[in-house]
Design an enzyme around this catalytic site. Structure first.
Site, short mmCIF file in Angstrom:
data_model
loop_
_atom_site.label_atom_id
_atom_site.label_comp_id
_atom_site.label_asym_id
_atom_site.label_seq_id
_atom_site.Cartn_x
_atom_site.Cartn_y
_atom_site.Cartn_z
N LYS A 111 -50.69 -41.91 18.02
CA LYS A 111 -49.03 -41.91 17.53
C LYS A 111 -48.14 -42.02 18.75
O LYS A 111 -47.29 -42.80 18.34
CB LYS A 111 -49.07 -40.30 17.11
CG LYS A 111 -49.80 -40.04 15.92
CD LYS A 111 -49.11 -38.83 15.10
CE LYS A 111 -50.06 -38.58 13.85
NZ LYS A 111 -49.90 -38.51 12.55
N LYS A 195 -56.75 -45.88 8.93
CA LYS A 195 -56.82 -44.68 8.04
C LYS A 195 -55.73 -44.49 7.05
O LYS A 195 -54.65 -44.98 7.52
CB LYS A 195 -56.97 -43.57 8.99
CG LYS A 195 -57.46 -42.49 8.37
CD LYS A 195 -57.09 -41.21 9.06
CE LYS A 195 -55.48 -40.44 9.25
NZ LYS A 195 -55.22 -39.17 9.52
N LYS A 198 -50.30 -40.18 5.71
CA LYS A 198 -49.07 -40.01 4.94
C LYS A 198 -48.14 -40.35 5.94
O LYS A 198 -46.98 -40.67 5.19
CB LYS A 198 -49.18 -38.52 4.38
CG LYS A 198 -49.18 -37.53 5.61
CD LYS A 198 -49.10 -36.06 4.94
CE LYS A 198 -50.21 -35.03 5.31
NZ LYS A 198 -50.16 -34.88 6.67
N1 AQP Z 1 -57.47 -40.82 5.30
C1 AQP Z 1 -58.30 -39.62 5.44
N2 AQP Z 1 -59.32 -39.40 4.85
C2 AQP Z 1 -59.89 -38.25 4.71
N3 AQP Z 1 -59.19 -37.15 5.30
C3 AQP Z 1 -57.93 -37.37 5.58
N4 AQP Z 1 -57.06 -36.30 6.24
C4 AQP Z 1 -56.01 -37.03 6.59
N5 AQP Z 1 -56.27 -38.25 6.24
C5 AQP Z 1 -57.45 -38.43 5.79
C6 AQP Z 1 -57.41 -34.94 6.33
O1 AQP Z 1 -56.30 -34.24 5.83
C7 AQP Z 1 -56.13 -33.26 6.36
C8 AQP Z 1 -54.69 -32.82 6.38
O2 AQP Z 1 -54.15 -33.46 7.50
P1 AQP Z 1 -53.00 -33.26 8.19
O3 AQP Z 1 -51.71 -33.15 7.34
O4 AQP Z 1 -53.24 -31.97 9.36
O5 AQP Z 1 -53.03 -34.56 9.32
P2 AQP Z 1 -53.56 -35.68 9.71
O6 AQP Z 1 -55.05 -35.41 9.74
O7 AQP Z 1 -53.20 -36.46 10.86
O8 AQP Z 1 -53.31 -36.58 8.05
P3 AQP Z 1 -52.40 -37.71 8.02
O9 AQP Z 1 -52.52 -37.88 6.36
O10 AQP Z 1 -52.91 -38.88 8.84
O11 AQP Z 1 -51.05 -37.08 8.53
P4 AQP Z 1 -49.91 -37.57 9.45
O12 AQP Z 1 -49.81 -39.06 9.10
O13 AQP Z 1 -48.64 -36.63 9.50
O14 AQP Z 1 -50.66 -37.57 10.91
C9 AQP Z 1 -56.98 -33.13 7.54
O15 AQP Z 1 -58.20 -32.13 7.45
C10 AQP Z 1 -57.32 -34.44 7.69
O16 AQP Z 1 -58.68 -34.68 8.62
#
Ligand code: AQP
Length: 331
Positions: A111, A195, A198
């Site tokens: 990030k 990956k 969001k």
């Molecule tokens: N692509 C993915 N495949 C499987 N699991 C995923 N998770 C996120 N992306 C995938 C899992 O979703 C949970 C919530 O995640 P989070 O909101 O705590 O943040 P993250 O892991 O950083 O997910 P994002 O969507 O990528 O959010 P941003 O973009 O805000 O950083 C976690 O259990 C994560 O592993």
């Protein structure tokens, strides 16, 4: 009864990756564990975010939790910012993790490298410390997460060793990350080397997408040369990602899915089957979400959840304060 804790941060519209890697699995823990599921809204402030977007995402996640089958009678559903013990324990734990280890976290590196190097917030750097506070306040035995969060839970395990050894007592429970065997890392449909995420939405399927859009996105997902359908993430990352999505939503293994598709020699036919499967699952999920999102259930669930979570969290916080030498008045 052992405890399970997990959460999602309201940084954007939830994706099929969040659904498969996290949300869909949360309800599996509510019968076996004392289940705590929260909305990590303080974590969402670690990158700049529009206030109304954050508020709407937060409400959405509560509705998604309920639509995914979480039962507030069995699972404590709460907002991180409603339980001040998270911020208080964070202020203590920040002294027990080191800058070297925080700077090695993959999520921080990914990030921060996309940002202006002079404007990287301290909160982004210290994100895993708050995550340790989230986990340790509830003495969670298991922490269900997708692959990308495993490193943070492992850092939390290091912190537990360090803290318990330093004070010579088993104050914190050692948490174990639980990673789904299938679908722990769903990739972008437009670039399967990245990956599905969001806050960096390229090639994402969003849980609120119109079903026709979902179908279109799957039908135009990037694939690989050839026409045979088999699992090979190195040489066929696009097809393998779609197979993973299909396997997760069908509760099948990759071997079973390989067998099922071995006679299909057209990507279009295969993609249609995947799209049908996703729509079969997400369609009814969206209907449940729509019935909840404008009801007063959301505030009721959060109010009740805040009470239950605060009770447990404040007990742990008080023990930690005493342990590190902060003066706690008799009540
Ligand atoms: N692509 C993915 N495949 C499987 N699991 C995923 N998770 C996120 N992306 C995938 C899992 O979703 C949970 C919530 O995640 P989070 O909101 O705590 O943040 P993250 O892991 O950083 O997910 P994002 O969507 O990528 O959010 P941003 O973009 O805000 O950083 C976690 O259990 C994560 O592993």
């Amino acid at each position: 009864m052992k405890r399970s804790l997990s959460g999602i941060k309201p940084t954007g519209n939830l994706t099929l990756g969040n659904y498969i890697g996290a949300l869909r699995n949360f309800k599996n823990y509510q019968d076996e564990y004392e289940n705590f599921i929260f909305i990590a809204d303080l974590h969402a402030l670690t990158l700049p975010i529009e206030p109304s977007f954050l508020r709407n995402n937060t409400k959405d996640i509560v509705a998604f939790y309920l639509a995914a089958g979480l039962d507030p009678e069995k699972t404590t559903i709460f907002l991180q910012s409603d339980v001040s013990a998270h911020s208080e324990l964070n202020s203590i734990l920040i002294n027990y993790l080191y800058m070297g280890e925080l700077s090695r976290m993959t999520q921080f590196k990914d990030k921060s490298q996309k940002m202006n190097q002079n404007a990287i917030g301290l909160g982004l750097f210290a994100y895993p410390v708050l995550m340790c506070a989230d986990i340790l306040l509830y003495n969670a035995d298991v922490v269900p997460v997708g692959e990308d969060q495993k490193q943070h839970v492992e850092l939390c395990r290091d912190l537990v060793h360090r803290f318990n050894n330093r004070y010579n007592k088993e104050l914190f429970t050692m948490p174990t990350p639980v990673i789904p065997k299938i679908g722990a890392r769903i990739m972008s449909l437009s670039d399967p080397s990245k990956k599905m995420s969001k806050s960096d939405p390229k090639g994402d399927i969003f849980l609120k997408d119109d079903l026709n859009i979902i179908r279109k996105k799957i039908m135009s997902a990037v694939t690989d040369t050839g026409s045979d359908v088999y699992y090979d993430p190195i040489n066929k990352p696009g097809i393998s990602n779609l197979m993973m999505i299909y396997a997760a939503l069908s509760d099948k293994t990759i071997e079973e899915v390989n067998e099922q598709f071995k006679d299909i020699h057209q990507y279009g036919t295969f993609k249609k089957i995947v799209a049908d499967k996703v729509i079969e699952e997400i369609g009814p999920f969206q209907e449940r979400y729509k019935a909840i999102i404008n009801s007063d259930l959301i505030d009721k669930v959060l109010e009740e959840g805040a009470k239950k979570a605060s009770y447990v969290a404040n007990k742990t916080l008080s023990k930690v304060k005493k342990t590190v030498g902060l003066y706690v008045r008799k009540k």
